[in-house]
Design a protein around this motif. Structure first.
Motif, PDB file in Angstrom:
ATOM      1  N   SER A 121      52.826  18.072  45.358  1.00 40.74           N
ATOM      2  CA  SER A 121      54.098  18.940  45.617  1.00 40.74           C
ATOM      3  C   SER A 121      54.653  18.902  46.930  1.00 40.74           C
ATOM      4  O   SER A 121      55.880  19.068  47.076  1.00 40.74           O
ATOM      5  N   SER A 124      56.982  16.036  46.942  1.00 41.22           N
ATOM      6  CA  SER A 124      58.475  16.320  46.253  1.00 41.22           C
ATOM      7  C   SER A 124      59.046  17.510  47.494  1.00 41.22           C
ATOM      8  O   SER A 124      60.357  17.078  47.585  1.00 41.22           O
ATOM      9  N   TRP A 192      58.886  19.296  41.271  1.00 43.22           N
ATOM     10  CA  TRP A 192      59.888  18.165  40.947  1.00 43.22           C
ATOM     11  C   TRP A 192      61.190  18.737  39.962  1.00 43.22           C
ATOM     12  O   TRP A 192      62.076  18.290  40.121  1.00 43.22           O
TER      13      TRP A 192
END
Length: 211
Positions: A121, A124, A192
């Motif tokens: 995460s 991203s 994403w």
């Protein structure tokens, strides 16, 4: 020809209605953080950062409070451009660019390093923040060079990243409703999904010369 114009107008009206609805939802989320309270909503699961990184709250509030104006000014700049209000479009665009380059994107990049969902995460959200900043800065450069076609394309890319604030929450609702995954898995997915489909759509429209 007339039918096609009516379809385009109808589509724009639907987009306006959709944006107004989701903007209202985002505004409600923003208002949860007024007055300042480090023990409310999203901050409840960020207590490690709140307690051990005093600067985190400054970056968090900067991001939250400026992003709502970024959403609004970006949308108004696009809307008024379509209606031919060049001066309003230009002023809204300057405001939009200023907020992103100096406040919303830098604070978002910082927060990305502490995103929920682990390294997947974090990568991203940092990429998102950097892409958001760069696309906005590139749009600014092109406007200064009076390359308005390219400027428009880069502003659309920037706004695609801006809209991730809305789309990641939409994906979260859909994924949780359909699959009931682990909360941390949700963060890894929406980190994403929140922005990649947005930019792919914009790139497709640019390639097809639709924007």
């Amino acid at each position: 020809m007339l039918s096609a114009k009516r379809n385009i107008t109808f589509f724009k009206i639907l987009l306006i209605i959709g944006f107004v609805y989701f903007f209202w939802l985002m505004l409600k989320i923003t208002l949860e953080y007024i007055p300042l309270d480090p023990n409310i909503s999203f901050l409840m699961i960020k207590q490690t950062e709140v307690e051990h990184r005093p600067e985190y709250l400054y970056f968090f509030y900067t991001h939250v409070y400026t992003s709502i104006f970024v959403l609004l000014s970006g949308f108004l700049a696009i809307l008024r451009k379509d209606f031919g209000w060049k001066s309003f479009h230009r002023n809204m665009g300057k405001f939009y660019i200023f907020l992103i380059l100096f406040f919303a994107a830098p604070s978002g990049i910082y927060m990305g390093f502490f995103a929920n969902g682990g390294l997947f995460s974090k990568v991203s959200f940092v990429i998102l923040g950097l892409s958001w900043w760069f696309s906005t800065f590139r749009a600014y450069q092109l406007a200064r060079q009076k390359k308005f076609k390219e400027h428009k394309q880069w502003m659309w890319r920037s706004f695609a990243f801006t809209l991730s604030a809305i789309t990641l929450r939409m994906w979260k609702v859909i994924i949780v409703y359909l699959f009931h995954p682990n909360p941390m898995d949700v963060y890894q997915i929406i980190a994403w999904l929140g922005w990649i489909p947005n930019i792919l759509i914009i790139e497709y429209l640019i390639t097809k010369k639709q924007i």
